[in-house]
Design an enzyme around this catalytic site. Structure first.
Site, short mmCIF file in Angstrom:
data_model
loop_
_atom_site.label_atom_id
_atom_site.label_comp_id
_atom_site.label_asym_id
_atom_site.label_seq_id
_atom_site.Cartn_x
_atom_site.Cartn_y
_atom_site.Cartn_z
N ASP A 196 0.86 -1.19 0.00
CA ASP A 196 0.00 0.00 0.00
C ASP A 196 0.89 1.23 0.00
OD1 ASP A 196 -2.45 1.33 0.00
OD2 ASP A 196 -2.58 1.40 2.18
N ASP A 213 3.51 1.48 8.09
CA ASP A 213 2.29 0.72 7.85
C ASP A 213 2.44 -0.39 6.81
OD1 ASP A 213 -0.26 -0.19 8.02
OD2 ASP A 213 -1.20 1.53 7.06
#
Length: 321
Positions: A196, A213
């Site tokens: 992502d 993340d």
């Protein structure tokens, strides 16, 4: 009325969980922007600050979360600027929340209009992929036309959320889009990815970028971590990709046959995104954050968007300048 598990994650429970993890919070918490998980900045009695991430129950198994953390540590050990967890544990019993503690690392949004910035980011993604290509994930999901396209489409068709008068058009356009995606995916090679890699997950300091993340880390084509850095008209994206690959290929080889995946990956993300919201609709945070989702206009726009993507997938792939 069904109570969502996150309703049990009160400030008191967050502080108790930090204590169970061996930390000494001083009571100050700041909720950070995250829809999928619940993430807090927590101040400790020794004046340090950590980031506490409570995973959405049921999304990932313990083994899959462990693989995420192992990948982050593997990258950090090679001095690749990825924020790895300090510790990881379970907390509570109904439901069981998986908690990971991270150091706080600040930064600003990178300037993607700058050629040197794009090249620098490309170098670090190349380093991530060089490590990611050495072995596969064993338990984490892969980004495939089935997992990000066919399965989300089937879920939405069964959900009753697509308006009845738009259902036939949406079924037809998603079927055509998936056929185009399958054609583009014929030669895709899967490696371990960030998964992502958009601008919100890259923080910039004077020392350069660092990545945060890895929640969406999975197996997939290298292009997945590159295409979200590109924007604008085709000419502009060619130039941007040129700079990214100039840095990337210092550390990892990029298969130019993956260039035709750019619009296919964008199309998969669009289909998956609608299903992601639909699957989370029982979480009170989602209707509040996406009030336009369950509307006629939303699905009309998605149909038009997918028609545009079908046309883009039929064009020649980018040719980095």
């Amino acid at each position: 009325m069904h109570e969502h598990p996150y309703s049990q994650l009160t400030p008191e429970r967050v502080l108790d969980a930090l204590g169970e993890a061996g930390l000494r919070p001083d009571g100050r918490l700041l909720s950070l922007n995250s829809y999928e998980n619940r993430v807090y900045q927590a101040w400790l009695e020794d004046d340090t600050v950590v980031v506490a991430k409570f995973y959405r129950p049921g999304r990932w198994s313990d083994a899959q979360i462990d693989e995420e953390h192992e990948f982050a540590r593997e990258l950090a050990e090679r001095e690749i600027p990825v924020i790895a967890p300090i510790s990881s544990t379970k907390t509570g019993t109904d439901p069981i929340f998986r908690l990971a503690i991270y150091p706080r690392r600040g930064g600003r949004t990178p300037e993607l209009e700058d050629a040197k910035t794009l090249e620098w980011i490309g170098r670090f993604i190349g380093r991530i992929h060089a490590v990611g290509a050495t072995r596969p994930f064993k338990t984490r999901e892969a980004l495939t036309p089935r997992s990000f396209g066919e399965e989300p489409r089937a879920f939405l068709l069964a959900s009753g959320l697509v308006p009845a008068d738009l259902l036939d058009a949406w079924k037809a356009v998603t079927a055509q889009a998936l056929a185009g995606i399958a054609h583009c995916y014929e030669r895709a090679r899967a490696i371990r990815l960030h998964g992502d890699c958009h601008i919100g997950n890259i923080l910039w300091t004077d020392a350069g970028p660092h990545f945060v993340d890895l929640d969406d880390a999975r197996m997939g084509p290298a292009m997945q971590d590159l295409w979200m850095l590109l924007s604008g008209e085709r000419t502009a994206m060619n130039v941007q990709l040129h700079h990214v690959l100039a840095g990337y290929e210092e550390f990892a080889e990029f298969d130019r046959r993956e260039l035709n995946l750019l619009e296919a990956l964008r199309t998969l993300r669009l289909i998956h995104y609608s299903a992601w919201i639909a699957r989370r609709w029982d979480d009170p945070a989602f209707p509040a954050a996406f009030p336009w989702f369950n509307t006629q206009r939303y699905w009309q726009d998605r149909i038009l968007e997918l028609r545009e993507q079908i046309a883009l997938m039929e064009e020649e792939p980018l040719r980095p300048a």
